[in-house]
Design an enzyme around this catalytic site. Structure first.
Site, PDB file in Angstrom:
ATOM      1  N   ASN A  11       3.328  -1.734  -2.094  1.00  0.00           N
ATOM      2  CA  ASN A  11       4.222  -3.973  -2.862  1.00  0.00           C
ATOM      3  C   ASN A  11       3.023  -4.489  -1.211  1.00  0.00           C
ATOM      4  OD1 ASN A  11       6.106  -5.582  -2.912  1.00  0.00           O
ATOM      5  ND2 ASN A  11       7.570  -4.745  -2.154  1.00  0.00           N
ATOM      6  N   LYS A  13       4.271  -7.117  -0.436  1.00  0.00           N
ATOM      7  CA  LYS A  13       4.823  -8.652  -0.532  1.00  0.00           C
ATOM      8  C   LYS A  13       4.323  -9.841   0.097  1.00  0.00           C
ATOM      9  CE  LYS A  13       7.762  -4.976   1.352  1.00  0.00           C
ATOM     10  NZ  LYS A  13       9.586  -4.798   2.098  1.00  0.00           N
ATOM     11  N   HIS A  99      13.965  -5.703  -6.658  1.00  0.00           N
ATOM     12  CA  HIS A  99      13.541  -5.623  -4.890  1.00  0.00           C
ATOM     13  C   HIS A  99      14.923  -6.601  -4.218  1.00  0.00           C
ATOM     14  CE1 HIS A  99      11.588  -5.490  -1.240  1.00  0.00           C
ATOM     15  NE2 HIS A  99      11.092  -4.591  -1.600  1.00  0.00           N
ATOM     16  N   GLU A 101      14.532  -8.406  -1.376  1.00  0.00           N
ATOM     17  CA  GLU A 101      13.929  -9.376  -1.248  1.00  0.00           C
ATOM     18  C   GLU A 101      14.266 -10.585  -2.176  1.00  0.00           C
ATOM     19  OE1 GLU A 101      10.702  -8.041   0.336  1.00  0.00           O
ATOM     20  OE2 GLU A 101      11.509  -6.746   1.868  1.00  0.00           O
ATOM     21  N   GLU A 168      15.560   2.265  -3.466  1.00  0.00           N
ATOM     22  CA  GLU A 168      15.573   2.178  -2.008  1.00  0.00           C
ATOM     23  C   GLU A 168      16.556   0.965  -1.003  1.00  0.00           C
ATOM     24  OE1 GLU A 168      10.924   0.130  -1.679  1.00  0.00           O
ATOM     25  OE2 GLU A 168      12.252  -1.877  -2.276  1.00  0.00           O
ATOM     26  N   GLY A 174      11.845  -1.683   5.675  1.00  0.00           N
ATOM     27  CA  GLY A 174      11.222  -2.520   7.186  1.00  0.00           C
ATOM     28  C   GLY A 174      11.350  -1.959   7.934  1.00  0.00           C
ATOM     29  N   SER A 211      10.759   1.907   4.496  1.00  0.00           N
ATOM     30  CA  SER A 211       9.906   2.630   5.796  1.00  0.00           C
ATOM     31  C   SER A 211       9.165   3.680   5.583  1.00  0.00           C
ATOM     32  CB  SER A 211      10.573   2.921   6.502  1.00  0.00           C
ATOM     33  OG  SER A 211      11.793   1.483   6.954  1.00  0.00           O
TER      34      SER A 211
HETATM   35  P1  PGA Z   1       8.932  -1.260   3.603  1.00  0.00           P
HETATM   36  O1  PGA Z   1       8.903  -1.475   2.181  1.00  0.00           O
HETATM   37  O2  PGA Z   1       7.798   0.749   3.349  1.00  0.00           O
HETATM   38  O3  PGA Z   1       8.316  -1.851   4.046  1.00  0.00           O
HETATM   39  O4  PGA Z   1       9.981  -1.181   4.046  1.00  0.00           O
HETATM   40  C1  PGA Z   1       9.373  -0.876   1.376  1.00  0.00           C
HETATM   41  C2  PGA Z   1       9.410  -2.210  -0.271  1.00  0.00           C
HETATM   42  O5  PGA Z   1       9.914  -2.883  -0.109  1.00  0.00           O
HETATM   43  O6  PGA Z   1       9.517  -1.917  -1.151  1.00  0.00           O
END
Ligand code: PGA
Length: 250
Positions: A11, A13, A99, A101, A168, A174, A211
């Site tokens: 992903n 982003k 997601h 976000e 998640e 993150g 992460s």
């Molecule tokens: P990350 O993000 O691996 O940077 O923690 C995972 C995600 O948002 O799908």
């Protein structure tokens, strides 16, 4: 890990530009090698790069997906939005929905359900993200939150064959923090049980995200009942992404 194919979903982003495509060829080469034939690699770049990605991955089994689609399908007066039908036209095969976000930007379970139904109508496969906040986790509400997200987001969905569930925990995204394997394994087991009971599917793919990186993959790959990983930050660096695949499939 399970014995099935192992999913590695990148992903990106709101990162990546045309120059970052150069390095994707390293992943394409990896995907062609016999040793990694069990790795199912899916890239989810920003909308602006999807077409380029589908072009360069045409002759290999790396798949391409989007990070979202609009809650109404087809075309219409919705400035700035992109529909599932449009994604299909540019040959995206997957779409990430739910997601955290996007939920932060206003997506409710009900809205996610609408997007999901349209995505399936367009024959896109859906990577449905679910996860609890740190507050909910501390109050032992995790399963309750996840069940609620699943039951609303998957409402009126008859067949889960085109859906991957990505667990998640929001507090892992993150942050560098990951859940303990034992807890993750138990949670995935409970999710499978719930999905089997409610949706009559005992073969749903469940991934972990949050992460995932080359440093912790040796721990995470020991989780027995998951089908792969959704990788954010580390997927933007092709060396890290390759390292994750290589360490998982030894
Ligand atoms: P990350 O993000 O691996 O940077 O923690 C995972 C995600 O948002 O799908």
């Amino acid at each position: 890990m399970t014995n099935d194919k192992i999913y590695f979903i990148g992903n990106w982003k709101m990162y990546g530009d045309l120059s970052s495509l150069r390095n994707v060829k390293n992943i394409i080469n990896l995907s062609k090698s016999k040793k990694y034939k069990n790795a199912k690699i899916i890239y989810c770049p920003p909308f602006t790069l999807i077409e380029r990605f589908t072009e360069i991955t045409k002759k290999c089994n790396v798949a391409v997906g989007a990070q979202d689609c609009f809650k109404i399908n087809g075309t219409g007066p919705y400035t700035g939005e992109i529909s599932a039908k449009m994604l299909k036209q540019i040959k995206a095969q997957y779409v990430i929905l739910g997601h955290s976000e996007r939920r932060n930007l206003g997506d409710t379970n009900k809205i996610i359900n609408k997007k999901l139904i349209y995505a399936l109508e367009e024959n896109l496969k859906v990577i449905l993200c679910i996860g609890e906040s740190i507050k909910e986790n501390k109050k032992n509400l995790t399963m309750k939150v996840l069940k609620n997200q699943l039951s609303y987001c998957l409402s009126n969905v008859k067949n889960l064959n085109k859906i991957l569930i990505a667990y998640e925990p929001i507090w892992s995204i993150g942050t560098g923090k990951i859940p303990v394997n034992k807890n993750l394994e138990k949670l995935v087991m409970l999710l499978r049980k719930y999905i089997n009971k409610k949706f009559k599917n005992n073969n749903v793919k469940i991934l972990y995200g949050g992460s995932v990186n080359p440093k912790n993959i040796n721990i995470l790959k020991k989780i027995k009942n998951i089908n792969g990983f959704l990788i954010g930050g580390a997927s933007q660096d092709h060396k890290k992404f390759i390292d994750i695949v290589k360490k998982t499939i030894t």
